[in-house]
Design a protein around this motif. Structure first.
Motif, PDB file in Angstrom:
ATOM      1  N   THR A 146       0.837  -1.212   0.000  1.00  0.00           N
ATOM      2  CA  THR A 146       0.000   0.000   0.000  1.00  0.00           C
ATOM      3  C   THR A 146       0.864   1.252   0.000  1.00  0.00           C
ATOM      4  O   THR A 146       0.558   2.246  -0.673  1.00  0.00           O
ATOM      5  CB  THR A 146      -0.935   0.004   1.221  1.00  0.00           C
ATOM      6  OG1 THR A 146      -1.758  -1.159   1.199  1.00  0.00           O
ATOM      7  CG2 THR A 146      -1.811   1.252   1.237  1.00  0.00           C
ATOM      8  N   LEU A 147       1.961   1.217   0.752  1.00  0.00           N
ATOM      9  CA  LEU A 147       2.866   2.365   0.829  1.00  0.00           C
ATOM     10  C   LEU A 147       3.443   2.709  -0.538  1.00  0.00           C
ATOM     11  O   LEU A 147       3.590   3.878  -0.891  1.00  0.00           O
ATOM     12  CB  LEU A 147       3.994   2.059   1.817  1.00  0.00           C
ATOM     13  CG  LEU A 147       5.022   3.157   2.087  1.00  0.00           C
ATOM     14  CD1 LEU A 147       4.361   4.367   2.738  1.00  0.00           C
ATOM     15  CD2 LEU A 147       6.135   2.622   2.988  1.00  0.00           C
ATOM     16  N   PHE A 148       3.747   1.696  -1.340  1.00  0.00           N
ATOM     17  CA  PHE A 148       4.322   1.924  -2.658  1.00  0.00           C
ATOM     18  C   PHE A 148       3.265   2.149  -3.738  1.00  0.00           C
ATOM     19  O   PHE A 148       3.580   2.620  -4.820  1.00  0.00           O
ATOM     20  CB  PHE A 148       5.194   0.729  -3.056  1.00  0.00           C
ATOM     21  CG  PHE A 148       6.568   0.778  -2.470  1.00  0.00           C
ATOM     22  CD1 PHE A 148       7.627   1.322  -3.177  1.00  0.00           C
ATOM     23  CD2 PHE A 148       6.808   0.291  -1.195  1.00  0.00           C
ATOM     24  CE1 PHE A 148       8.898   1.379  -2.641  1.00  0.00           C
ATOM     25  CE2 PHE A 148       8.078   0.331  -0.641  1.00  0.00           C
ATOM     26  CZ  PHE A 148       9.125   0.878  -1.360  1.00  0.00           C
ATOM     27  N   GLY A 149       2.050   1.787  -3.459  1.00  0.00           N
ATOM     28  CA  GLY A 149       0.977   1.984  -4.428  1.00  0.00           C
ATOM     29  C   GLY A 149       0.640   0.740  -5.208  1.00  0.00           C
ATOM     30  O   GLY A 149      -0.474   0.590  -5.697  1.00  0.00           O
ATOM     31  N   SER A 150       1.595  -0.180  -5.350  1.00  0.00           N
ATOM     32  CA  SER A 150       1.347  -1.446  -6.040  1.00  0.00           C
ATOM     33  C   SER A 150       2.489  -2.409  -5.746  1.00  0.00           C
ATOM     34  O   SER A 150       3.605  -1.987  -5.396  1.00  0.00           O
ATOM     35  CB  SER A 150       1.229  -1.247  -7.552  1.00  0.00           C
ATOM     36  OG  SER A 150       2.482  -0.912  -8.118  1.00  0.00           O
ATOM     37  N   ARG A 151       2.230  -3.688  -5.919  1.00  0.00           N
ATOM     38  CA  ARG A 151       3.266  -4.693  -5.709  1.00  0.00           C
ATOM     39  C   ARG A 151       4.366  -4.554  -6.755  1.00  0.00           C
ATOM     40  O   ARG A 151       5.545  -4.756  -6.453  1.00  0.00           O
ATOM     41  CB  ARG A 151       2.645  -6.093  -5.777  1.00  0.00           C
ATOM     42  CG  ARG A 151       3.616  -7.228  -5.504  1.00  0.00           C
ATOM     43  CD  ARG A 151       2.887  -8.557  -5.462  1.00  0.00           C
ATOM     44  NE  ARG A 151       3.816  -9.667  -5.282  1.00  0.00           N
ATOM     45  CZ  ARG A 151       4.488 -10.238  -6.261  1.00  0.00           C
ATOM     46  NH1 ARG A 151       4.326  -9.811  -7.513  1.00  0.00           N
ATOM     47  NH2 ARG A 151       5.322 -11.228  -6.013  1.00  0.00           N
ATOM     48  N   LYS A 152       4.004  -4.183  -7.972  1.00  0.00           N
ATOM     49  CA  LYS A 152       4.991  -4.017  -9.040  1.00  0.00           C
ATOM     50  C   LYS A 152       5.988  -2.915  -8.705  1.00  0.00           C
ATOM     51  O   LYS A 152       7.210  -3.078  -8.880  1.00  0.00           O
ATOM     52  CB  LYS A 152       4.290  -3.701 -10.362  1.00  0.00           C
ATOM     53  CG  LYS A 152       5.245  -3.547 -11.534  1.00  0.00           C
ATOM     54  CD  LYS A 152       4.500  -3.265 -12.837  1.00  0.00           C
ATOM     55  CE  LYS A 152       5.465  -3.098 -14.005  1.00  0.00           C
ATOM     56  NZ  LYS A 152       4.747  -2.821 -15.271  1.00  0.00           N
ATOM     57  N   LYS A 153       5.499  -1.783  -8.216  1.00  0.00           N
ATOM     58  CA  LYS A 153       6.387  -0.678  -7.853  1.00  0.00           C
ATOM     59  C   LYS A 153       7.297  -1.082  -6.697  1.00  0.00           C
ATOM     60  O   LYS A 153       8.482  -0.721  -6.669  1.00  0.00           O
ATOM     61  CB  LYS A 153       5.563   0.552  -7.471  1.00  0.00           C
ATOM     62  CG  LYS A 153       4.850   1.212  -8.637  1.00  0.00           C
ATOM     63  CD  LYS A 153       4.059   2.424  -8.166  1.00  0.00           C
ATOM     64  CE  LYS A 153       3.336   3.089  -9.337  1.00  0.00           C
ATOM     65  NZ  LYS A 153       2.522   4.255  -8.888  1.00  0.00           N
ATOM     66  N   LEU A 154       6.745  -1.831  -5.758  1.00  0.00           N
ATOM     67  CA  LEU A 154       7.548  -2.299  -4.633  1.00  0.00           C
ATOM     68  C   LEU A 154       8.652  -3.237  -5.102  1.00  0.00           C
ATOM     69  O   LEU A 154       9.815  -3.109  -4.694  1.00  0.00           O
ATOM     70  CB  LEU A 154       6.640  -2.995  -3.612  1.00  0.00           C
ATOM     71  CG  LEU A 154       7.321  -3.741  -2.466  1.00  0.00           C
ATOM     72  CD1 LEU A 154       8.279  -2.830  -1.709  1.00  0.00           C
ATOM     73  CD2 LEU A 154       6.279  -4.322  -1.518  1.00  0.00           C
ATOM     74  N   MET A 155       8.310  -4.170  -5.983  1.00  0.00           N
ATOM     75  CA  MET A 155       9.304  -5.116  -6.475  1.00  0.00           C
ATOM     76  C   MET A 155      10.402  -4.408  -7.263  1.00  0.00           C
ATOM     77  O   MET A 155      11.586  -4.737  -7.147  1.00  0.00           O
ATOM     78  CB  MET A 155       8.627  -6.184  -7.342  1.00  0.00           C
ATOM     79  CG  MET A 155       7.682  -7.092  -6.575  1.00  0.00           C
ATOM     80  SD  MET A 155       8.535  -8.123  -5.356  1.00  0.00           S
ATOM     81  CE  MET A 155       9.113  -9.452  -6.403  1.00  0.00           C
TER      82      MET A 155
END
Length: 248
Positions: free
Chosen positions: A159-168
Motif C-alpha cells: 500500500t505504501l508503494f501503491g502497487s506490488r509491481k512498484k515495490l518489487m
C-alpha cells in the motif's frame, strides 16, 4: 559511564539489530534459524507488533517492526531469553549469547521506511552470501508469494508503494546506504532533518530548540546525534551552539 537512553519516535516503526556477543554466530543450522523465527512470530503476535521485514545473518539479525512504541523492548527480551535458553541447552554452553542490549533506531517517515526495508532484504548480498531473492532467511518470500501465509505484513508495504509491481522494482534496485551500522552514518538533507526535528519533538520550527534550557537542548541534541545527524548540521538548522552540541 551510564548508557544513553534508547531513542523512541512517534511513528511506532523501528529498525532493530541483535548481534552475537563478540561477533559469535547466533545460528549454526536450519533448526536454530527456524526456532528464532518461531519466537519472532510468537512474541510479535502476542504483543501486537507488526513485522515488515527481517534478515537472519550468521551473527546478527535485522528486523523492521511497527506498532512498537510500548512493547519493542519486551518483545526483544522475550525472544532473546527464549533463544539463549534454547541455544545454551542445545550446545551445552552457558553465559551470554547476544551483545549487550539490542540496537534500535526510529523510522520516522515513509522515505526512510522504504530505505530500511530494502536494506534489510539486501543484507545477504552486502555480506557476499547470496542474492536477496534466493536467500532463504529473509522475508522476501512473503513478498514474492503473497498468497503464502506468513506473520510478515506485506499489505502495508505494498500500500505504501501503491502497487506490488512498484515495490518489487524498488527492492531490486541496489541499496547503497548502510542503515544503523557502527562504521557508517546516514547523510541527511537539510530538508529531511528539518522534518525529522518537527516530527520527533512535536514543534513547528527547529529554532524553538535553542530557546529551551541548556539541559533540554543537550538532551534533544543527543537524540539527533544518535540518529546520525552531524553536529554541524544540527547547529546550522537549529541555531544551537556547537559547544552545547558537543556536550550532549
Amino acid at each position: 559511564m551510564s548508557r544513553k537512553p534508547r531513542v523512541y519516535g512517534t511513528s511506532g516503526f523501528y529498525h532493530v539489530i541483535l548481534r552475537g556477543n563478540n561477533k559469535q554466530n547466533l545460528f549454526n543450522d536450519v533448526e536454530d534459524r527456524k526456532f528464532f523465527l518461531e519466537k519472532l512470530k510468537k512474541y510479535s503476535n502476542e504483543l501486537g507488533i507488526k513485522v515488515y521485514a527481517f534478515c537472519l545473518m550468521n551473527n546478527h539479525v535485522h528486523v523492521l517492526i511497527g506498532n512498537a512504541n510500548e512493547n519493542m523492548s519486551l518483545m526483544v527480551q522475550k525472544i532473546a531469553n527464549s533463544y539463549v535458553y534454547y541455544f545454551n541447552r542445545k550446545y551445552e554452553r552457558s553465559g551470554h549469547l547476544f551483545q549487550g542490549r539490542f540496537k534500535s533506531e526510529p523510522v520516522l517517515d515513509d522515505e526512510y521506511f522504504k530505505t530500511v526495508y530494502r536494506y534489510i532484504l539486501q543484507n545477504s548480498e552486502k555480506a557476499g552470501l547470496e542474492t536477496f531473492d534466493r536467500y532463504r532467511w529473509n522475508s522476501f518470500y512473503a513478498l514474492k508469494n503473497t498468497r503464502r501465509r506468513s506473520f510478515v505484513d506485506t499489505e502495508y508495504v505494498i500500500t505504501l508503494f501503491g502497487s506490488r509491481k512498484k515495490l518489487m522494482n524498488f527492492v531490486y534496485q541496489r541499496e547503497t546506504i548502510n542503515c544503523m551500522e557502527y562504521e557508517n552514518m546516514l547523510v541527511f538533507t537539510d530538508c529531511r532533518v528539518l522534518e525529522l526535528i518537527k516530527k520527533l519533538f512535536g514543534i513547528s520550527s527547529p529554532y524553538k530548540l535553542e530557546r529551551l534550557p541548556i539541559d533540554e537542548q543537550k538532551e534533544k541534541c543527543s537524540v539527533l546525534k544518535k540518529l546520525g545527524i552531524s553536529m554541524s548540521q544540527i547547529a546550522r538548522i537549529t541555531g544551537i551552539s556547537r559547544k552545547i552540541i558537543r556536550m550532549s
